[in-house]
Scaffold this active site. Sequence first.
Site, PDB file in Angstrom:
ATOM      1  N   ALA A  81     -28.677  32.676  84.929  1.00 57.35           N
ATOM      2  CA  ALA A  81     -30.077  33.070  84.954  1.00 57.35           C
ATOM      3  C   ALA A  81     -30.111  34.521  85.423  1.00 57.35           C
ATOM      4  O   ALA A  81     -29.181  34.991  86.094  1.00 57.35           O
ATOM      5  CB  ALA A  81     -30.840  32.168  85.910  1.00 57.35           C
ATOM      6  N   GLY A 126     -26.626  29.353  85.127  1.00 54.85           N
ATOM      7  CA  GLY A 126     -27.545  28.894  84.080  1.00 54.85           C
ATOM      8  C   GLY A 126     -26.934  28.997  82.690  1.00 54.85           C
ATOM      9  O   GLY A 126     -27.319  28.270  81.777  1.00 54.85           O
ATOM     10  N   GLU A 129     -24.970  25.928  82.343  1.00 50.63           N
ATOM     11  CA  GLU A 129     -25.940  24.826  82.195  1.00 50.63           C
ATOM     12  C   GLU A 129     -26.491  24.781  80.770  1.00 50.63           C
ATOM     13  O   GLU A 129     -26.691  23.708  80.196  1.00 50.63           O
ATOM     14  CB  GLU A 129     -27.077  25.005  83.207  1.00 50.63           C
ATOM     15  CG  GLU A 129     -26.597  24.878  84.643  1.00 50.63           C
ATOM     16  CD  GLU A 129     -27.737  24.957  85.628  1.00 50.63           C
ATOM     17  OE1 GLU A 129     -28.213  26.086  85.868  1.00 50.63           O
ATOM     18  OE2 GLU A 129     -28.177  23.909  86.124  1.00 50.63           O
ATOM     19  N   GLU A 149     -23.670  29.306  91.761  1.00 45.93           N
ATOM     20  CA  GLU A 149     -24.957  29.398  92.456  1.00 45.93           C
ATOM     21  C   GLU A 149     -24.874  29.339  93.974  1.00 45.93           C
ATOM     22  O   GLU A 149     -25.580  30.060  94.670  1.00 45.93           O
ATOM     23  CB  GLU A 149     -25.917  28.292  91.976  1.00 45.93           C
ATOM     24  CG  GLU A 149     -26.545  28.563  90.626  1.00 45.93           C
ATOM     25  CD  GLU A 149     -25.733  28.019  89.463  1.00 45.93           C
ATOM     26  OE1 GLU A 149     -24.533  27.734  89.638  1.00 45.93           O
ATOM     27  OE2 GLU A 149     -26.304  27.874  88.370  1.00 45.93           O
TER      28      GLU A 149
HETATM   29  N1  DAK Z   1     -28.290  38.301  85.950  1.00 43.07           N
HETATM   30  C1  DAK Z   1     -28.629  39.601  85.740  1.00 43.07           C
HETATM   31  N2  DAK Z   1     -27.747  40.560  85.433  1.00 43.07           N
HETATM   32  C2  DAK Z   1     -26.448  40.226  85.346  1.00 43.07           C
HETATM   33  C3  DAK Z   1     -26.008  38.885  85.546  1.00 43.07           C
HETATM   34  C4  DAK Z   1     -26.998  37.893  85.865  1.00 43.07           C
HETATM   35  N3  DAK Z   1     -26.686  36.597  86.022  1.00 43.07           N
HETATM   36  N4  DAK Z   1     -24.667  38.873  85.413  1.00 43.07           N
HETATM   37  C5  DAK Z   1     -24.295  40.132  85.119  1.00 43.07           C
HETATM   38  N5  DAK Z   1     -25.362  40.946  85.073  1.00 43.07           N
HETATM   39  C6  DAK Z   1     -25.401  42.390  84.805  1.00 43.07           C
HETATM   40  C7  DAK Z   1     -24.804  43.177  85.994  1.00 43.07           C
HETATM   41  O1  DAK Z   1     -25.790  43.355  86.995  1.00 43.07           O
HETATM   42  C8  DAK Z   1     -24.413  44.458  85.306  1.00 43.07           C
HETATM   43  O2  DAK Z   1     -25.585  45.236  85.117  1.00 43.07           O
HETATM   44  P1  DAK Z   1     -25.556  46.855  85.390  1.00 43.07           P
HETATM   45  O3  DAK Z   1     -25.123  46.984  86.800  1.00 43.07           O
HETATM   46  O4  DAK Z   1     -24.549  47.372  84.392  1.00 43.07           O
HETATM   47  O5  DAK Z   1     -26.972  47.273  85.120  1.00 43.07           O
HETATM   48  C9  DAK Z   1     -23.960  43.993  83.924  1.00 43.07           C
HETATM   49  O6  DAK Z   1     -24.521  42.687  83.737  1.00 43.07           O
HETATM   50  C10 DAK Z   1     -22.447  43.882  83.828  1.00 43.07           C
HETATM   51  O7  DAK Z   1     -22.012  43.074  84.902  1.00 43.07           O
HETATM   52  P2  DAK Z   1     -20.843  43.530  85.908  1.00 43.07           P
HETATM   53  O8  DAK Z   1     -20.796  45.009  86.044  1.00 43.07           O
HETATM   54  O9  DAK Z   1     -21.008  42.728  87.153  1.00 43.07           O
HETATM   55  O10 DAK Z   1     -19.549  43.064  85.087  1.00 43.07           O
HETATM   56  P3  DAK Z   1     -18.146  42.607  85.672  1.00 43.07           P
HETATM   57  O11 DAK Z   1     -17.229  42.500  84.519  1.00 43.07           O
HETATM   58  O12 DAK Z   1     -17.714  43.465  86.835  1.00 43.07           O
HETATM   59  O13 DAK Z   1     -18.408  41.143  86.286  1.00 43.07           O
HETATM   60  C11 DAK Z   1     -19.308  38.913  86.264  1.00 43.07           C
HETATM   61  C12 DAK Z   1     -18.777  40.101  85.401  1.00 43.07           C
HETATM   62  C13 DAK Z   1     -19.836  37.839  85.265  1.00 43.07           C
HETATM   63  C14 DAK Z   1     -18.155  38.303  87.070  1.00 43.07           C
HETATM   64  C15 DAK Z   1     -20.440  39.419  87.212  1.00 43.07           C
HETATM   65  O14 DAK Z   1     -21.381  40.133  86.422  1.00 43.07           O
HETATM   66  C16 DAK Z   1     -21.150  38.315  87.906  1.00 43.07           C
HETATM   67  O15 DAK Z   1     -20.647  37.721  88.881  1.00 43.07           O
HETATM   68  N6  DAK Z   1     -22.385  38.032  87.461  1.00 43.07           N
HETATM   69  C17 DAK Z   1     -23.240  37.030  88.093  1.00 43.07           C
HETATM   70  C18 DAK Z   1     -22.753  35.645  87.730  1.00 43.07           C
HETATM   71  C19 DAK Z   1     -23.560  34.609  88.449  1.00 43.07           C
HETATM   72  O16 DAK Z   1     -23.574  34.520  89.693  1.00 43.07           O
HETATM   73  N7  DAK Z   1     -24.262  33.819  87.666  1.00 43.07           N
HETATM   74  C20 DAK Z   1     -25.107  32.755  88.212  1.00 43.07           C
HETATM   75  C21 DAK Z   1     -26.477  33.344  88.375  1.00 43.07           C
HETATM   76  S1  DAK Z   1     -27.511  32.270  89.288  1.00 43.07           S
HETATM   77  C22 DAK Z   1     -33.016  27.320  88.895  1.00 43.07           C
HETATM   78  C23 DAK Z   1     -32.623  27.425  87.612  1.00 43.07           C
HETATM   79  C24 DAK Z   1     -31.493  28.087  87.270  1.00 43.07           C
HETATM   80  C25 DAK Z   1     -30.745  28.660  88.265  1.00 43.07           C
HETATM   81  C26 DAK Z   1     -31.131  28.581  89.567  1.00 43.07           C
HETATM   82  C27 DAK Z   1     -32.278  27.894  89.896  1.00 43.07           C
HETATM   83  N8  DAK Z   1     -34.189  26.577  89.240  1.00 43.07           N
HETATM   84  C28 DAK Z   1     -34.848  25.904  88.135  1.00 43.07           C
HETATM   85  C29 DAK Z   1     -34.656  26.456  90.488  1.00 43.07           C
HETATM   86  C30 DAK Z   1     -29.609  29.388  87.853  1.00 43.07           C
HETATM   87  C31 DAK Z   1     -29.093  30.318  88.648  1.00 43.07           C
HETATM   88  C32 DAK Z   1     -28.059  31.191  88.135  1.00 43.07           C
HETATM   89  O17 DAK Z   1     -27.635  31.153  87.010  1.00 43.07           O
END
Ligand code: DAK
Length: 275
Positions: A81, A126, A129, A149
């Site tokens: 997400a 997400g 998911e 998460e």
């Molecule tokens: N959201 C927004 N931007 C993201 C992103 C994300 N999930 N993942 C990556 N990006 C963006 C980065 O901010 C970066 O943007 P700039 O800085 O260039 O503007 C760009 O994509 C490239 O990412 P990185 O520079 O970080 O690239 P790397 O190769 O160094 O790293 C990575 C890749 C996938 C390991 C890293 O980007 C990362 O850890 N990303 C986050 C992954 C993550 O934690 N995903 C889970 C998100 S939380 C709910 C429903 C759903 C959810 C929760 C509650 N309810 C109904 C209550 C779901 C939650 C989630 O999914």
Amino acid sequence: MSEQSPAAAGEGGEIIELQHLEVGFEEGIARVVIQRPKALNALNTEVLVELDLVLDELAVDETVRVIVLSGGGDKAFVAGADIAEMAEMEPLEARAFSRMGQAVLDQIEGCPKPVIAMIQGYALGGGLELALACHLRVASTAAKLGLPEVGLGLIPGFGGTQRLMRLAGAGVAREWVLTAEHFPAEEAWRVGIVNRLFAPEELEEGTLALARRIASQGGAAQALALEVMRRGLETGQGEGENTESDAFGLVFATKDRHEGIRAFLEKRKPSFQGR
Ligand code: DAK
């Protein structure tokens, strides 16, 4: 892709230009590509709204037999997400976002056409998911999957805890949720989360071969089988078998069933219409 569709019809029938999705059609296969590669295809509200519109249309489009969902660029299927969008959300916006996400994923799971997630890179949070809501998942050996998460102080909120437990068992689901690790695709395949693994350069063709094979089978029977299996997961063996008998009876009313059996007896390939 042979034909591109940059627009979808909104609730009132108006044409809406798609900003973040590319939709293409090829031999009964609809390819839906989430195109936000700079944000690793993270799911924001706009992407969810567009997915909702496009899936509604594909579900009733008689020319479409199978849907392949993927992410644009070579780094990610979907990295989760949109964390930046979530950081700014007021509680009511967060609730609307959550409902929209759950509705889109339920729509995929309940889609009468088989939906395949093609995972070439990160499928996290997400994003995983979303893939878990698809009927099948194929991945590149270079892909990384996980539910990070809890590392953000969140829990998976698009039904991922439940779908992962059903798919891979509670032990695996607890490990994936509690550790927040990014697991290699091979591990995801080993525990049954991914159906087929391909070398990165073979992922596209391997996925399309699988989609073509599925598209050549009896579509009406596939839709009923998907529904029976989905309901069985919700209700258990006894109720599931009742639903199975009902569907078995219903399939006898389809043109596909007549064609399939006639083709077998006439020693030729069937030509199914999905009805
Ligand atoms: N959201 C927004 N931007 C993201 C992103 C994300 N999930 N993942 C990556 N990006 C963006 C980065 O901010 C970066 O943007 P700039 O800085 O260039 O503007 C760009 O994509 C490239 O990412 P990185 O520079 O970080 O690239 P790397 O190769 O160094 O790293 C990575 C890749 C996938 C390991 C890293 O980007 C990362 O850890 N990303 C986050 C992954 C993550 O934690 N995903 C889970 C998100 S939380 C709910 C429903 C759903 C959810 C929760 C509650 N309810 C109904 C209550 C779901 C939650 C989630 O999914």
